[in-house]
Design an enzyme around this catalytic site. Structure first.
Site, PDB file in Angstrom:
ATOM      1  N   ASP A 276       0.813  -1.214   0.000  1.00 36.27           N
ATOM      2  CA  ASP A 276       0.000   0.000   0.000  1.00 36.27           C
ATOM      3  C   ASP A 276       0.850   1.268   0.000  1.00 36.27           C
ATOM      4  OD1 ASP A 276       0.924  -0.513   2.571  1.00 36.27           O
ATOM      5  OD2 ASP A 276      -1.041  -0.881   3.414  1.00 36.27           O
TER       6      ASP A 276
ATOM      7  N   ASP B 214      -7.490  -2.298  14.312  1.00 39.89           N
ATOM      8  CA  ASP B 214      -8.878  -2.581  13.921  1.00 39.89           C
ATOM      9  C   ASP B 214      -8.979  -3.868  13.087  1.00 39.89           C
ATOM     10  OD1 ASP B 214      -7.841  -1.847  11.454  1.00 39.89           O
ATOM     11  OD2 ASP B 214      -9.242  -0.191  11.097  1.00 39.89           O
TER      12      ASP B 214
ATOM     13  N   HIS C  99      -7.203  -4.682  10.372  1.00 36.52           N
ATOM     14  CA  HIS C  99      -6.974  -4.604   8.917  1.00 36.52           C
ATOM     15  C   HIS C  99      -5.672  -5.290   8.502  1.00 36.52           C
ATOM     16  CE1 HIS C  99      -4.885  -0.430   9.563  1.00 36.52           C
ATOM     17  NE2 HIS C  99      -3.954  -1.340   9.395  1.00 36.52           N
TER      18      HIS C  99
ATOM     19  N   GLU D 266      -9.758  -1.865   5.439  1.00 35.97           N
ATOM     20  CA  GLU D 266     -10.418  -1.506   6.684  1.00 35.97           C
ATOM     21  C   GLU D 266     -11.672  -2.355   6.895  1.00 35.97           C
ATOM     22  OE1 GLU D 266      -8.655   0.025   8.505  1.00 35.97           O
ATOM     23  OE2 GLU D 266      -8.049   2.024   7.899  1.00 35.97           O
TER      24      GLU D 266
HETATM   25  C1  F6R Z   1       1.290  -1.196   6.007  1.00 37.25           C
HETATM   26  C2  F6R Z   1       0.208  -2.127   6.285  1.00 37.25           C
HETATM   27  C3  F6R Z   1      -0.635  -1.964   7.504  1.00 37.25           C
HETATM   28  C4  F6R Z   1       0.180  -2.160   8.779  1.00 37.25           C
HETATM   29  C5  F6R Z   1      -0.716  -2.023  10.002  1.00 37.25           C
HETATM   30  C6  F6R Z   1       0.080  -2.144  11.284  1.00 37.25           C
HETATM   31  O1  F6R Z   1       1.935  -1.551   4.805  1.00 37.25           O
HETATM   32  O2  F6R Z   1      -0.010  -3.005   5.506  1.00 37.25           O
HETATM   33  O3  F6R Z   1      -1.675  -2.894   7.461  1.00 37.25           O
HETATM   34  O4  F6R Z   1       0.756  -3.428   8.751  1.00 37.25           O
HETATM   35  O5  F6R Z   1      -1.360  -0.797   9.968  1.00 37.25           O
HETATM   36  O6  F6R Z   1       0.993  -1.115  11.396  1.00 37.25           O
HETATM   37  P1  F6R Z   1       2.071  -1.090  12.553  1.00 37.25           P
HETATM   38  O7  F6R Z   1       3.020  -2.195  12.291  1.00 37.25           O
HETATM   39  O8  F6R Z   1       2.730   0.250  12.447  1.00 37.25           O
HETATM   40  O9  F6R Z   1       1.326  -1.280  13.832  1.00 37.25           O
END
Ligand code: F6R
Length: 260
Positions: free
Chosen positions: A67, A136, A138, A143
């Site tokens: 992403d 959450d 994801h 989301e």
């Molecule tokens: C980013 C991604 C997101 C993160 C998630 C957790 O490329 O795919 O799904 O893995 O938001 O982020 P952290 O590791 O910062 O808690």
């Protein structure tokens, strides 16, 4: 699904890095799916260490990131282009033309998303997709409510994700509201998944993803549908798992070489 519970963040990162190395040892030209965020930082550090020690070679590897924030140019310090360059790509020998990250600044998002999906297919599909998990639930920026068969597209971030990611920006208002993200369906097409999670803020999301019902309200739960998914967590992130002892028993009894 295999659930691996490690003592701490460091051990979690090393176990995940070893899994990447194992894939590259079997297939040196593997296609890797990359994640950003704070969780995979230790995994990338370990891969860089192994590369510098001559234990792994990335010269034939192709990568696709999950992403990118919409509106952030590649040189913006909070863009995922910048993150990947700083923490991984500039330290290893992946050819620049083999690196693919969704564009946060294209003038035509639908066309770009379609192109990105096509490019993954042209490269033979993703061999190993690295994933983190949002509080959450994801995966990537899928989301709650995202279709479990969704493909790469533009997505509006949830309030929870904007709050969580505000720590990386000077002000909450600076967090982009939109992202371009691989879909859940895109992720499930990868031949192998490894999801890493650390800390107590992830315990609930991990419990829902691993042991809850498969639901678009927790898109990480879709990995239950995948035939080769490994979840590597530290003790704190494992705190909500009711089958914890069983996972530990399976892992302890696991034969060294072949995977179940
Ligand atoms: C980013 C991604 C997101 C993160 C998630 C957790 O490329 O795919 O799904 O893995 O938001 O982020 P952290 O590791 O910062 O808690």
């Amino acid at each position: 699904m295999e659930v691996v519970i490690k003592r701490d963040y460091d051990q979690m990162s090393k176990a995940a890095a070893q899994l990447v190395v194992d894939v590259l040892n079997t297939k040196p030209n593997a296609v890797l799916g990359m994640a950003t965020g704070s969780t995979p930082l230790g995994l990338y550090q370990e891969l860089v260490r192994l590369y510098k020690a001559g234990h792994v070679d990335f010269s034939r590897v192709t990568t696709f990131n999950l992403d990118e924030y919409v509106g952030l140019p590649a040189n913006h310090p909070q863009s995922y282009h910048y993150f990947m360059r700083e923490h991984f790509f500039q330290h290893v020998n992946i050819p620049q033309h083999n690196i693919n990250i969704p564009s946060g600044t294209t003038s035509n998002y639908p066309a770009f998303c379609q192109w990105y999906e096509g490019r993954i297919a042209e490269c033979g599909g993703i061999d190993l997709q690295i994933l983190g998990i949002g509080s959450d639930g994801h995966i990537a920026f899928n989301e709650p409510g995202s279709s479990l068969s969704s493909r790469t597209r533009l997505k509006t971030l949830s309030k929870q994700t904007i709050d969580d990611n505000a720590r990386f920006f000077e002000r909450r208002e600076s967090v982009p509201v939109y992202a371009i993200t691989m879909g859940v369906g895109t992720i499930l097409d990868a031949r192998r998944l490894v999801l890493v999670a650390s800390g107590k803020t992830k315990a609930k999301a991990i419990a829902h993803a691993v042991e809850g019902p498969v639901t678009s309200m927790v898109t990480a739960s879709a990995i239950q549908l995948h035939r080769d998914a490994t979840v590597i967590v530290d003790g704190e992130a494992a705190a909500g798992l009711t089958m914890r002892e069983y996972y530990e028993f399976i892992y302890a009894a696991k034969p060294a070489a072949p995977r179940a």
